[in-house]
Design an enzyme around this catalytic site. Structure first.
Site, mmCIF file in Angstrom:
data_model
loop_
_atom_site.group_PDB
_atom_site.id
_atom_site.type_symbol
_atom_site.label_atom_id
_atom_site.label_comp_id
_atom_site.label_asym_id
_atom_site.label_seq_id
_atom_site.Cartn_x
_atom_site.Cartn_y
_atom_site.Cartn_z
ATOM 1 N N LYS A 75 20.570 37.832 21.430
ATOM 2 C CA LYS A 75 20.279 37.983 19.338
ATOM 3 C C LYS A 75 19.328 36.755 19.704
ATOM 4 C CE LYS A 75 20.672 38.119 14.704
ATOM 5 N NZ LYS A 75 22.252 37.815 13.468
ATOM 6 N N SER A 150 21.399 41.944 10.490
ATOM 7 C CA SER A 150 20.172 40.977 11.500
ATOM 8 C C SER A 150 19.904 41.409 13.103
ATOM 9 C CB SER A 150 20.268 40.899 10.586
ATOM 10 O OG SER A 150 21.091 39.278 11.066
ATOM 11 N N SER A 174 26.135 40.901 9.853
ATOM 12 C CA SER A 174 24.632 41.525 11.073
ATOM 13 C C SER A 174 25.352 41.664 11.917
ATOM 14 C CB SER A 174 24.354 40.236 11.062
ATOM 15 O OG SER A 174 22.957 39.685 9.431
#
Ligand code: GLN
Length: 477
Positions: A75, A150, A174
């Site tokens: 990420k 996310s 997330s």
């Protein structure tokens, strides 16, 4: 799709090599990522170099590092030295990391090959990747739908077959929620198990990094490589002081029945009931429990988290990092840089957080939320005297369509089952529990197991025995 363990075995037996595998993954990425948009940045040249070095080591035989030649994606709120670290935000669009996050260092030392950095909701605020300044990612199971968030880019990358596993961060769900939407295993460790050094802080008392994988065994392998004391993060727990929570032959699962009444989709609920039946059939016990304070979790989270965001985000001032917009004086530079650099969701949370921390409101909001949080921990401790693990769906619905959740509150409601876990600091895992049909497509949904503080090993044990075993029976039949 291959797991990490399968790749390592194939490298060792000489069935394939890291070079072949990395080339294949890049070919798939080039073919499909224009539709999925899982990646923000790719590092093909360096990945191939690392794969070549790994291939040579396997050729020689003998002992090898546990992740040697394993491609991974990260990420883009996790710092990789010399790489753009955007956090999914315009304010850091051109910002290059000047050091490696501890987890990058540890995974690299274990032999991992870094393929690229993945898309996310801006600074990890959101549940769909639609808040990314660089456009949303799509769900490989149905590209009209979101992959969750996310860590949606990481989940999409694994589900699309671009990498065997990826890393995300979990402040309120997330890692687990995108795992649920994309049919993967997603793991949120005990707070303090994994170093936060080199992660862009969102809510510092809530943030943990965790893996998105095909199996629980792979999640454990990545977690074991990353976790442990780090002098750069004072909240990390040393291995020799990490409490032991025992594993058992069969587990007692607690289901917070009245909590499930909160807008859970009927098909998700049915899949959840089927999962309960399969647990019982495997010799585990499932009992009803009450967790009244968990129902206040969402409200407490959306006070505590923005409060921490508002103080953490003072650093993006147009001077220290990233985008800087000229102004009449210093204050004007701050204002213009932040106004231009931040998206709406980030601004909303900074405003909310500043409000709940301001004098006159602090006691009414932030102070109360912290009390709720403390009481939730007590409630949880009491509950874990009666049950070994708590069971909920990971999210109340399957993946929704892009643009479907128009107002922020309905998006926040997706976090109902995941945020109590971060508020209390305990570990939890999301496992695929089945699929539901929507518009002729079959969409994965996940089940969440929550363990007591430091119960990471118990989660892995239950997950491997319950999920990995069923998965391998399935793929070999
Ligand atoms: N969806 C939650 C939020 O928007 C969780 C985010 C996260 O875990 N980073 O805050």
């Amino acid at each position: 799709m291959k797991t990490i363990s399968e790749l390592v075995a194939a490298y060792k037996s000489g069935d394939t090599t890291p070079v072949e595998v990395v080339k294949e993954y890049f070919a798939t990425i080039k073919k499909d990522d224009a539709d999925i948009h899982a990646f923000l940045h790719l590092y093909e040249e360096e990945a191939l170099e690392a794969a070549e070095a790994a291939t040579e080591i396997y050729k020689k035989g003998g002992r090898t590092a546990p992740l040697l030649g394993i491609p991974l994606a990260f990420k883009n709120n996790i710092l990789i030295k010399g790489r753009l670290a955007t956090g999914g935000s315009k304010i850091l669009e051109k910002y290059t990391a000047i050091y490696d996050a501890t987890i990058i260092e540890r995974l690299r030392d274990a032999g991992a090959v870094i393929v690229g950095s993945t898309n996310l909701d801006e600074f990890a605020m959101g549940g769909s990747t639609e808040n990314s300044a660089f456009g949303p990612s799509k769900n490989p199971h149905d590209i009209d739908r979101v992959p969750g968030g996310s860590s949606g880019g990481s989940a999409a990358a694994v589900a699309a077959g671009f990498v065997p596993a990826a890393l995300g961060t979990d402040t309120g769900g997330s890692v687990r929620q995108p795992a649920s939407y994309c049919g993967l295993v997603g793991y949120k460790p005990t707070y303090g198990a994994v170093s936060r050094y080199g992660l862009m802080a969102m809510g510092s008392s809530l943030d943990q990094a965790g893996p998105l994988t095909h199996t629980v065994a792979d999640a454990k392998l990545l977690h074991d490589t990353m976790s442990g004391l780090d002098p750069m993060d004072a909240t990390t727990i040393a291995d020799d002081t990490y409490p032991t929570v025992e594993t058992k032959e069969s587990y007692t699962f607690g289901v917070p029945r009245s909590f499930l009444k909160n807008g859970v989709d009927e098909d998700v609920l049915k899949t959840f009931e089927d999962h309960i039946e399969s647990l019982k059939a495997a010799g585990h016990k499932v009992v009803d429990i009450e967790l009244p304070l968990f129902e206040a979790g969402l409200a407490a989270y959306y006070i505590v988290m923005p409060a921490e965001v508002s103080s953490n985000f003072g650093r993006y001032d147009g001077i220290r990092y990233g985008l800087s917009v000229d102004g009449d004086d210093l204050l004007d530079v701050y204002k213009k840089s932040r106004a231009e650099g931040f998206g709406n969701e980030v601004k909303r949370r900074i405003l909310l957080g500043t409000h709940v921390l301001s004098s006159g409101y602090y006691d009414a909001y932030y102070g109360k939320a912290e009390i709720v949080r403390r009481k939730m921990r007590q409630e949880l401790n009491d509950t874990f005297k009666k049950v070994d693990l708590i069971l909920t769906p990971t999210a109340p619905t399957p993946a929704f369509k892009l643009g479907e959740q128009e107002d922020p509150l309905s998006m926040y409601a997706q976090d109902i089952f995941t945020v109590p876990v971060n508020l209390t600091g305990v570990p939890a895992i999301s496992l695929p529990m089945g699929t539901v049909d929507r518009d002729g497509k079959s969409l994965p949904v996940g089940v969440q197991y929550i363990a007591p503080h430091a119960g990471d090993e118990r989660l892995f044990d239950a997950g491997v025995r319950i999920y990995d075993k069923a998965r391998s029976n399935h793929s070999h039949s």
